[in-house]
Design a protein around this motif. Structure first.
Motif, PDB file in Angstrom:
ATOM      1  N   LYS A  30       0.829  -1.204   0.000  1.00 44.95           N
ATOM      2  CA  LYS A  30       0.000   0.000   0.000  1.00 44.95           C
ATOM      3  C   LYS A  30       0.863   1.254   0.000  1.00 44.95           C
ATOM      4  O   LYS A  30       0.545   2.244  -0.669  1.00 44.95           O
ATOM      5  N   VAL A  31       1.951   1.217   0.743  1.00 44.81           N
ATOM      6  CA  VAL A  31       2.867   2.354   0.792  1.00 44.81           C
ATOM      7  C   VAL A  31       3.480   2.601  -0.585  1.00 44.81           C
ATOM      8  O   VAL A  31       3.464   3.713  -1.110  1.00 44.81           O
ATOM      9  N   HIS A  32       4.023   1.531  -1.160  1.00 41.00           N
ATOM     10  CA  HIS A  32       4.696   1.663  -2.451  1.00 41.00           C
ATOM     11  C   HIS A  32       3.734   2.103  -3.547  1.00 41.00           C
ATOM     12  O   HIS A  32       4.115   2.830  -4.468  1.00 41.00           O
ATOM     13  N   GLN A  33       2.490   1.710  -3.450  1.00 42.46           N
ATOM     14  CA  GLN A  33       1.495   2.025  -4.459  1.00 42.46           C
ATOM     15  C   GLN A  33       0.848   3.395  -4.240  1.00 42.46           C
ATOM     16  O   GLN A  33       0.153   3.915  -5.115  1.00 42.46           O
ATOM     17  N   SER A  34       1.100   4.016  -3.094  1.00 45.13           N
ATOM     18  CA  SER A  34       0.343   5.207  -2.700  1.00 45.13           C
ATOM     19  C   SER A  34       0.505   6.384  -3.659  1.00 45.13           C
ATOM     20  O   SER A  34      -0.462   7.113  -3.927  1.00 45.13           O
ATOM     21  N   THR A  35       1.705   6.621  -4.183  1.00 46.73           N
ATOM     22  CA  THR A  35       1.883   7.751  -5.097  1.00 46.73           C
ATOM     23  C   THR A  35       1.106   7.522  -6.391  1.00 46.73           C
ATOM     24  O   THR A  35       0.551   8.467  -6.969  1.00 46.73           O
ATOM     25  N   PHE A  36       1.053   6.267  -6.834  1.00 51.55           N
ATOM     26  CA  PHE A  36       0.286   5.936  -8.037  1.00 51.55           C
ATOM     27  C   PHE A  36      -1.219   6.100  -7.778  1.00 51.55           C
ATOM     28  O   PHE A  36      -1.948   6.674  -8.589  1.00 51.55           O
ATOM     29  N   ASP A  37      -1.669   5.598  -6.633  1.00 49.43           N
ATOM     30  CA  ASP A  37      -3.099   5.653  -6.314  1.00 49.43           C
ATOM     31  C   ASP A  37      -3.596   7.093  -6.205  1.00 49.43           C
ATOM     32  O   ASP A  37      -4.698   7.418  -6.654  1.00 49.43           O
ATOM     33  N   SER A  38      -2.787   7.952  -5.600  1.00 54.42           N
ATOM     34  CA  SER A  38      -3.202   9.344  -5.436  1.00 54.42           C
ATOM     35  C   SER A  38      -3.352  10.029  -6.791  1.00 54.42           C
ATOM     36  O   SER A  38      -4.330  10.737  -7.035  1.00 54.42           O
ATOM     37  N   PHE A  39      -2.387   9.802  -7.683  1.00 51.34           N
ATOM     38  CA  PHE A  39      -2.475  10.437  -8.995  1.00 51.34           C
ATOM     39  C   PHE A  39      -3.638   9.885  -9.809  1.00 51.34           C
ATOM     40  O   PHE A  39      -4.318  10.623 -10.537  1.00 51.34           O
ATOM     41  N   GLU A  40      -3.888   8.593  -9.680  1.00 54.39           N
ATOM     42  CA  GLU A  40      -5.022   8.013 -10.404  1.00 54.39           C
ATOM     43  C   GLU A  40      -6.332   8.646  -9.941  1.00 54.39           C
ATOM     44  O   GLU A  40      -7.231   8.896 -10.751  1.00 54.39           O
ATOM     45  N   LYS A  41      -6.433   8.942  -8.647  1.00 51.51           N
ATOM     46  CA  LYS A  41      -7.626   9.610  -8.137  1.00 51.51           C
ATOM     47  C   LYS A  41      -7.753  11.020  -8.714  1.00 51.51           C
ATOM     48  O   LYS A  41      -8.859  11.520  -8.937  1.00 51.51           O
TER      49      LYS A  41
END
Length: 413
Positions: A30-41
């Motif tokens: 979840k940590v590693h994916q967080s920057t990707f998830d935020s931008f996708e939002k």
């Protein structure tokens, strides 16, 4: 007109120093994916809000040599905008600087990438209004010259004039001032309707009209990037532009003050976790526990904090309960105390010795040891807050190790 201002995505940030053998694998993902998830939002919001365009103001990637996965991800998100008729304006900053031709990135047709010299790109909205966007991309990590001098004055043949600038106020007494420095007056003199700024990760407005803004980064990466993170939604109201913050970060960094007086000293770790559980986080939090005390601190507790034993105990329990608590404890801050060293030692002289020992010059020497560390580590320890914390803890350790002369055996007897 409606657009999104975002910056400092730091896609694929490594979050070095966070992973250890106690951190659960699922949580690390979840940590590693967080920057990707935020931008996708953010892209989701752009489509849902039907914005006219998106401004991406530098440091889209965490480093110059971006990973294949991060590069492909950004292209996919830009393609989503293109599929929905939304334009994208991209500039690169000090982390993802590039000398490549803007045409070489393979981005979709909707994406306008700024080159290494300041230039203006125009875009006509569906209602016929013309937007002139000026900006540039870093060609190296350090740009110390004031690139603001190369920005043109607002043009009269555009309905809206917007500036994109990854840089910092030249008045800052900090290393950040070495990145394309500018003054507020220089920005205002250009006559633009909006300045979309990047590089400073703390969201803030530089003018009362809130039209000269840092959007902040989109996902906090350590404790000094605490609070909600996301983007700015900017909309026209007549000839005025109004900005509104929208949160997208899946992980929130925060500090939680807890008084030692409210804890069971014989079950300290369990008491701390129970206190945090009572906060009922609705979103995943990464927290620093700030212990406080109005009285003298038990030496065993202080030792457990300083040698890491208390944090180890907390994380061991936390690793099994992080999902139900919706948080992870990353660090502990020892209480700040002003107690006397010992009754037989003059506090005045102790304070004087501390002041002479823990100086800015000493701190600067300490910081030099971090020159070869990842930038985010040096950035964190370089702040005034970190310096004060380091000096406070050093003072406490000194206080604990001062020997009471009354306890020293006299060999002459």
């Amino acid at each position: 007109m409606k657009f999104i201002h975002t910056a400092d995505l730091h896609l694929d940030s490594p979050f070095l120093g966070l992973k250890n053998n106690v951190l659960p694998d699922e949580l690390w993902d979840k940590v590693h994916q967080s920057t990707f998830d935020s931008f996708e939002k953010i892209i989701d919001a752009a489509i849902e809000q039907k914005v006219d365009f998106v401004l991406l103001v530098g440091d889209l990637f965490d480093r110059e040599e971006r990973s294949v996965a991060a590069d492909a991800f950004l292209t996919d998100q830009l393609q989503r905008l293109d599929n929905n008729g939304i334009e994208a304006f991209v500039s690169f900053g000090n982390h993802d600087y590039s000398t490549s031709s803007p045409d070489s990135f393979g981005y979709p047709d909707n994406t306008m990438v700024f080159g290494n010299q300041v230039e203006t790109k125009k875009y006509t909205l569906t209602n016929g209004e013309v937007v002139a966007v000026s900006g540039f991309s870093f060609d190296k990590q350090w740009i110390t010259q004031p690139m603001i001098q190369n920005y043109p004055q607002a043009v009269s043949d555009a309905t809206w004039n917007i500036g994109m600038l990854h840089g910092s106020l030249s008045t800052l007494n900090a290393p950040e001032a070495n990145y394309a420095p500018f003054t507020l007056a220089e920005l205002q003199e250009k006559g633009y309707d909006y300045w979309a700024l990047g590089h400073i990760h703390k969201r803030q407005s530089l003018n009362d009209q809130r039209t000269i803004n840092y959007s902040g980064n989109t996902q906090g990466r350590h404790i000094n990037e605490s609070g909600e993170k996301g983007y700015l939604l900017v909309q026209s109201d007549g000839r005025q532009l109004k900005s509104e913050f929208k949160s997208t970060a899946p992980i929130i960094w925060d500090r939680v003050p807890i008084s030692l007086a409210d804890l069971a000293s014989d079950q300290l770790a369990e008491s701390i976790l129970e206190t945090i559980a009572d906060l009922h986080y609705s979103k995943l939090h990464f927290i620093r526990v700030q212990l406080t005390s109005d009285t003298s601190i038990d030496s065993d507790i202080l030792a457990a904090i300083n040698n890491g034993d208390l944090l180890d105990d907390l994380q061991q329990i936390n690793s099994e309960k992080w999902q139900q608590m919706n948080c992870w404890i990353t660090s502990i801050e020892a209480p700040k105390t002003s107690n006397l060293v010992y009754s037989s030692i003059d506090q005045k002289y102790f304070n004087q010795a501390k002041a002479e020992t823990l100086t800015d010059d000493v701190f600067d020497q300490i910081i030099k040891d971090f020159n070869k560390q990842p930038a985010f580590i040096k950035d964190e320890v370089s702040t005034d807050e970190s310096k004060n914390t380091i000096f406070d803890q050093a003072g406490q350790i000194l206080r604990e190790n001062v020997v009471n002369p009354d306890d020293v055996e006299d060999d002459s007897k």
